[in-house]
Design a protein around this motif. Structure first.
Motif, PDB file in Angstrom:
ATOM      1  N   ALA A 139       1.869   1.454  -7.423  1.00  0.00           N
ATOM      2  CA  ALA A 139       2.108   1.316  -5.980  1.00  0.00           C
ATOM      3  C   ALA A 139       0.997   0.483  -5.334  1.00  0.00           C
ATOM      4  O   ALA A 139       1.260  -0.345  -4.450  1.00  0.00           O
ATOM      5  CB  ALA A 139       2.205   2.696  -5.325  1.00  0.00           C
ATOM      6  N   ILE A 140      -0.239   0.688  -5.782  1.00  0.00           N
ATOM      7  CA  ILE A 140      -1.354  -0.101  -5.220  1.00  0.00           C
ATOM      8  C   ILE A 140      -1.153  -1.591  -5.519  1.00  0.00           C
ATOM      9  O   ILE A 140      -1.356  -2.443  -4.655  1.00  0.00           O
ATOM     10  CB  ILE A 140      -2.710   0.407  -5.765  1.00  0.00           C
ATOM     11  CG1 ILE A 140      -3.028   1.780  -5.166  1.00  0.00           C
ATOM     12  CG2 ILE A 140      -3.828  -0.583  -5.445  1.00  0.00           C
ATOM     13  CD1 ILE A 140      -4.338   2.397  -5.652  1.00  0.00           C
ATOM     14  N   VAL A 141      -0.723  -1.896  -6.736  1.00  0.00           N
ATOM     15  CA  VAL A 141      -0.457  -3.305  -7.081  1.00  0.00           C
ATOM     16  C   VAL A 141       0.636  -3.861  -6.163  1.00  0.00           C
ATOM     17  O   VAL A 141       0.523  -4.965  -5.625  1.00  0.00           O
ATOM     18  CB  VAL A 141      -0.063  -3.426  -8.570  1.00  0.00           C
ATOM     19  CG1 VAL A 141       0.392  -4.840  -8.893  1.00  0.00           C
ATOM     20  CG2 VAL A 141      -1.238  -3.017  -9.472  1.00  0.00           C
ATOM     21  N   LEU A 142       1.694  -3.077  -5.957  1.00  0.00           N
ATOM     22  CA  LEU A 142       2.783  -3.516  -5.076  1.00  0.00           C
ATOM     23  C   LEU A 142       2.284  -3.731  -3.645  1.00  0.00           C
ATOM     24  O   LEU A 142       2.710  -4.665  -2.959  1.00  0.00           O
ATOM     25  CB  LEU A 142       3.924  -2.495  -5.109  1.00  0.00           C
ATOM     26  CG  LEU A 142       4.763  -2.526  -6.394  1.00  0.00           C
ATOM     27  CD1 LEU A 142       5.452  -1.185  -6.637  1.00  0.00           C
ATOM     28  CD2 LEU A 142       5.802  -3.658  -6.333  1.00  0.00           C
ATOM     29  N   MET A 143       1.376  -2.877  -3.188  1.00  0.00           N
ATOM     30  CA  MET A 143       0.835  -3.060  -1.828  1.00  0.00           C
ATOM     31  C   MET A 143       0.019  -4.340  -1.729  1.00  0.00           C
ATOM     32  O   MET A 143      -0.018  -4.969  -0.668  1.00  0.00           O
ATOM     33  CB  MET A 143      -0.028  -1.853  -1.423  1.00  0.00           C
ATOM     34  CG  MET A 143       0.749  -0.633  -0.989  1.00  0.00           C
ATOM     35  SD  MET A 143       2.015  -0.895   0.293  1.00  0.00           S
ATOM     36  CE  MET A 143       1.020  -1.168   1.760  1.00  0.00           C
ATOM     37  N   THR A 186       8.451  -1.366   0.282  1.00  0.00           N
ATOM     38  CA  THR A 186       9.509  -0.381   0.073  1.00  0.00           C
ATOM     39  C   THR A 186       9.400   0.214  -1.329  1.00  0.00           C
ATOM     40  O   THR A 186       9.478   1.432  -1.507  1.00  0.00           O
ATOM     41  CB  THR A 186      10.889  -1.056   0.238  1.00  0.00           C
ATOM     42  OG1 THR A 186      10.936  -1.657   1.524  1.00  0.00           O
ATOM     43  CG2 THR A 186      12.014  -0.055   0.089  1.00  0.00           C
ATOM     44  N   VAL A 187       9.212  -0.651  -2.315  1.00  0.00           N
ATOM     45  CA  VAL A 187       9.139  -0.162  -3.698  1.00  0.00           C
ATOM     46  C   VAL A 187       7.849   0.646  -3.899  1.00  0.00           C
ATOM     47  O   VAL A 187       7.840   1.669  -4.575  1.00  0.00           O
ATOM     48  CB  VAL A 187       9.269  -1.329  -4.703  1.00  0.00           C
ATOM     49  CG1 VAL A 187       9.171  -0.816  -6.136  1.00  0.00           C
ATOM     50  CG2 VAL A 187      10.591  -2.057  -4.500  1.00  0.00           C
ATOM     51  N   ALA A 188       6.755   0.208  -3.265  1.00  0.00           N
ATOM     52  CA  ALA A 188       5.514   0.995  -3.336  1.00  0.00           C
ATOM     53  C   ALA A 188       5.745   2.391  -2.774  1.00  0.00           C
ATOM     54  O   ALA A 188       5.317   3.398  -3.356  1.00  0.00           O
ATOM     55  CB  ALA A 188       4.389   0.288  -2.568  1.00  0.00           C
ATOM     56  N   TRP A 240      -7.010  10.313 -10.354  1.00  0.00           N
ATOM     57  CA  TRP A 240      -5.593  10.450  -9.991  1.00  0.00           C
ATOM     58  C   TRP A 240      -5.469  10.654  -8.488  1.00  0.00           C
ATOM     59  O   TRP A 240      -4.541  10.185  -7.852  1.00  0.00           O
ATOM     60  CB  TRP A 240      -4.946  11.627 -10.744  1.00  0.00           C
ATOM     61  CG  TRP A 240      -5.053  11.506 -12.237  1.00  0.00           C
ATOM     62  CD1 TRP A 240      -5.338  10.365 -12.958  1.00  0.00           C
ATOM     63  CD2 TRP A 240      -4.906  12.551 -13.208  1.00  0.00           C
ATOM     64  NE1 TRP A 240      -5.373  10.653 -14.297  1.00  0.00           N
ATOM     65  CE2 TRP A 240      -5.105  11.991 -14.491  1.00  0.00           C
ATOM     66  CE3 TRP A 240      -4.616  13.912 -13.112  1.00  0.00           C
ATOM     67  CZ2 TRP A 240      -5.022  12.730 -15.668  1.00  0.00           C
ATOM     68  CZ3 TRP A 240      -4.526  14.664 -14.286  1.00  0.00           C
ATOM     69  CH2 TRP A 240      -4.733  14.072 -15.549  1.00  0.00           C
ATOM     70  N   ASN A 241      -6.413  11.389  -7.911  1.00  0.00           N
ATOM     71  CA  ASN A 241      -6.348  11.619  -6.468  1.00  0.00           C
ATOM     72  C   ASN A 241      -6.712  10.373  -5.664  1.00  0.00           C
ATOM     73  O   ASN A 241      -6.225  10.188  -4.553  1.00  0.00           O
ATOM     74  CB  ASN A 241      -7.259  12.778  -6.058  1.00  0.00           C
ATOM     75  CG  ASN A 241      -6.463  13.928  -5.494  1.00  0.00           C
ATOM     76  OD1 ASN A 241      -5.826  14.653  -6.253  1.00  0.00           O
ATOM     77  ND2 ASN A 241      -6.459  14.070  -4.184  1.00  0.00           N
ATOM     78  N   ALA A 242      -7.587   9.540  -6.232  1.00  0.00           N
ATOM     79  CA  ALA A 242      -8.032   8.364  -5.467  1.00  0.00           C
ATOM     80  C   ALA A 242      -6.861   7.433  -5.118  1.00  0.00           C
ATOM     81  O   ALA A 242      -6.749   6.997  -3.964  1.00  0.00           O
ATOM     82  CB  ALA A 242      -9.132   7.621  -6.223  1.00  0.00           C
ATOM     83  N   PRO A 243      -5.951   7.106  -6.070  1.00  0.00           N
ATOM     84  CA  PRO A 243      -4.817   6.266  -5.656  1.00  0.00           C
ATOM     85  C   PRO A 243      -3.866   6.978  -4.687  1.00  0.00           C
ATOM     86  O   PRO A 243      -3.186   6.319  -3.905  1.00  0.00           O
ATOM     87  CB  PRO A 243      -4.108   5.912  -6.976  1.00  0.00           C
ATOM     88  CG  PRO A 243      -4.642   6.838  -8.002  1.00  0.00           C
ATOM     89  CD  PRO A 243      -6.008   7.250  -7.537  1.00  0.00           C
ATOM     90  N   LEU A 244      -3.853   8.312  -4.716  1.00  0.00           N
ATOM     91  CA  LEU A 244      -3.059   9.031  -3.701  1.00  0.00           C
ATOM     92  C   LEU A 244      -3.655   8.765  -2.312  1.00  0.00           C
ATOM     93  O   LEU A 244      -2.931   8.433  -1.368  1.00  0.00           O
ATOM     94  CB  LEU A 244      -3.053  10.539  -4.008  1.00  0.00           C
ATOM     95  CG  LEU A 244      -2.334  11.422  -2.983  1.00  0.00           C
ATOM     96  CD1 LEU A 244      -0.838  11.121  -2.939  1.00  0.00           C
ATOM     97  CD2 LEU A 244      -2.559  12.912  -3.266  1.00  0.00           C
TER      98      LEU A 244
END
Ligand SMILES: [Ca+2]
Ligand SMILES: [Ca+2]
Length: 599
Positions: free
Chosen positions: A474-478, A491-493, A579-583
């Motif tokens: 999702a970060i890459v998509l953003m 949207t996909v992110a 794992w929490n950091a990308p959240l």
């Protein structure tokens, strides 16, 4: 599909009146008066079996629900306030998701609905499902996900004022950390003043995961991701108060929280520039509170990856904090100096993988491929110093773009370079990096379109910590969205956020404290031994994957279904800072980048 036809014939023989009285739910009355085709039997399908985000949607988010295979071909969205249908759509054909074989689902896509409201998803044969679209849908979730780092601080008491029910005594002061023999090999430390009494002060930092260790490599990507969250959304964070002891100090709480870890990390460097791989006990701690773990702690090993991850994070921290406030000027200069010496050490010791000593049983974070770490550290040092020798190193070590993880960090430097001012880079290099990121993002978009579950996740993504693979994608998509302004990337992110919040075939929200059925028994020592039934909120569990390395009981061997909400399941239900950091990053991005349509 034969299967569907047979079922449709069967249900047509039922009287709709019988169905209505059997389930006692007037919602089966179609507002537009269409025939009542109901699923499976006289009993309605429970709304619990509809897989969708269990947290309200942001107005511009992807909005999809997955419906078990039933005869209905349409769905409606009803406004509770107005009592009328505001949207009608077709359900797709039922399909199986390749990573969750066994049950087919139909898709209800109502992403086009973008005004705030309280709504109902209505489908013949399925119990009504209420949900909300709300501009503030992720606010509390974001703050909790960031605050979970505060709850995982080592060396400090969590007071009731800031911790509420999860207040606890201080643990692991780490004021007298032993040197494991593996940390002294080939080191100039033995004669340094830092080591004259054979112990090290290395307080603070975050507990890495369900255990109480502190690991440089995993701290690397976790700290980077939080620094990027700040750097990419400075206005969002400037006055964000998450109720921590530093909330009144005039500096953004996110930077205060990251500082807690940086002030530990800076202690993990020896005088020659080398960096200790980790600080842990020799064996895993028991299921106990931090202050109850009295085992001796050690700095253990050294590695090229620890030195390079350290260099990358310290260089980035130097830049981010230096730009923020004069209060950080001294620290900023110190961190850059430390980053530079760690990088120099790594260049002289370019192939030193961490080797777990026989008497050590804590996490390994082993890696033996360092070009990606070199490229990342070089990128961050270039951005911090503007010295083009680092850019040459970056180019020489650049690797194909991969989903970011603690072991594969090639994407991190690329993201940093692309997020910086374009004119700091040579145009050809900028375009090359942009192209590689966009090509990767386009692959994820295709995966989304082809996925029966509308999730851009494939078999390879269901690794240990699959939820972080989801959110790192999702970060890459953003980033693709930031570079192009093409809303489809966002949207996909957002589909990956709705995935971890409930649009998945397990029935769970993978974030503690959020959703109708959140993970309740994460493999997190403090949450399992503090006497509070609710786990610390805002923590993302690792997520499904079929390795089942812990030998616990699982409901399925399918990659996306092999998940158990039990303490036993450290392979799917542990928590971790990386794992929490990308959240945190993704919640900040989706909140801060909202394009709200005004009614
Ligand atoms: Ca503050
Ligand atoms: Ca690597």
């Amino acid at each position: 599909m034969n299967h569907t036809n047979i079922r449709a014939i069967f249900v047509f023989t039922l009287s709709s009146q019988l169905v209505l009285s059997a389930c006692g739910n007037s919602s089966t009355n179609n507002i537009d008066g269409e025939s009542n085709i109901v699923g499976e039997s006289a009993a309605m399908i429970s709304s619990d079996r509809v897989a969708m985000s269990q947290v309200s949607f942001l107005p511009d988010s992807e909005k999809v629900a997955l419906i078990p295979d039933i005869p209905a071909t349409q769905f409606q969205i009803v406004s509770i306030a107005e009592g009328e249908v505001v949207f009608e759509g077709d359900l797709t054909e039922a399909k199986e998701w390749q990573v969750a074989k066994g049950e087919s689902y139909k898709v209800a896509d109502f992403s086009v609905l973008n005004s705030a409201g309280e709504l109902i998803l209505r489908i013949d044969g399925v119990e009504d499902k209420a949900f909300q679209i709300n501009q503030n849908a992720y606010d509390k979730l974001h703050d909790a996900s960031l605050k979970s780092f505060y709850f995982n601080r080592a060396s400090t008491e969590i007071t009731e004022e800031y911790g509420g029910a999860w207040a606890r005594a201080a643990g692991h002061l780490d004021e007298k950390v032993n040197y494991h023999v593996s940390a002294l090999k080939g080191s100039a430390d033995k004669d340094s003043s830092n080591n004259k009494d054979r112990w090290l002060i290395a307080s603070k930092g975050w507990y890495d995961a369900g255990d109480y260790g502190k690991y440089v490599v995993n701290s690397g990507i976790a700290t980077y991701t939080l620094l990027a969250a700040f750097q990419h959304h400075p206005n969002f964070y400037q006055n964000k108060n998450i109720s921590i002891p530093e909330s009144d100090n005039g500096l953004p709480d996110l930077l205060d929280e990251i500082s807690w870890n940086l002030e530990w990390l800076e202690k993990m460097q020896a005088d020659d520039g080398s960096v200790y791989h980790k600080l842990t006990t020799l064996k895993w701690p028991g299921k106990e509170m931090p202050h109850q773990d009295k085992r001796a702690r050690y700095v253990i090993g050294k590695s090229t990856s620890a030195a390079l991850d350290f260099a990358a994070v310290m260089a980035m921290a130097s830049r981010v904090y230096g730009q923020q406030s004069d209060a950080y000027l001294t620290k900023s200069q110190q961190w850059l100096k430390q980053a530079t010496s760690a990088y120099q050490w790594a260049k002289a010791n370019g192939d030193l993988p961490y080797v777990q000593p026989d008497d050590v049983k804590s996490g390994e974070y082993g890696d033996d491929f360092f070009h990606d770490e070199f490229s990342w550290a070089a990128a961050e040092l270039f951005l911090a110093t503007n010295d083009t020798k680092y850019l040459d190193d970056f180019t020489q070590n650049q690797q194909p773009f991969t989903v970011p993880s603690w072991q594969h960090v090639s994407a991190l430097g690329v993201i940093s370079l692309l997020a910086a001012e374009a004119n700091t880079l040579d145009e050809a290099l900028y375009q090359q990096l942009r192209k590689s990121l966009l090509e990767t993002a386009d692959i994820y978009v295709t995966q989304y379109r082809e996925s029966a579950f509308r999730v851009p996740m494939v078999a390879d993504d269901f690794v240990w910590g699959s939820n972080s693979a989801a959110l790192n994608k999702a970060i890459v998509l953003m980033q693709a969205y930031r570079l192009t302004d093409n809303a489809e990337y966002k949207t996909v992110a957002s589909s990956l956020m709705t995935y971890v919040l409930g649009k998945n075939p397990t029935g769970y929200s993978f974030v503690t404290g959020f959703g109708e059925k959140p993970a309740m028994l994460p493999h997190h020592r403090a949450s399992q031994s503090d006497g509070v039934s609710e786990p610390i909120p805002g923590m993302l569990v690792g997520g499904p994957q079929s390795g089942q390395q812990d030998g616990c009981d699982y409901p399925s061997d399918e990659p996306a279904l092999s998940y158990a909400d039990t303490w036993c399941s450290y392979s799917t239900n542990e928590v971790a800072i990386n794992w929490n950091a990308p959240l945190v990053y993704m919640l900040a991005a989706l909140i801060a980048d909202q394009k709200v349509s005004e009614e």
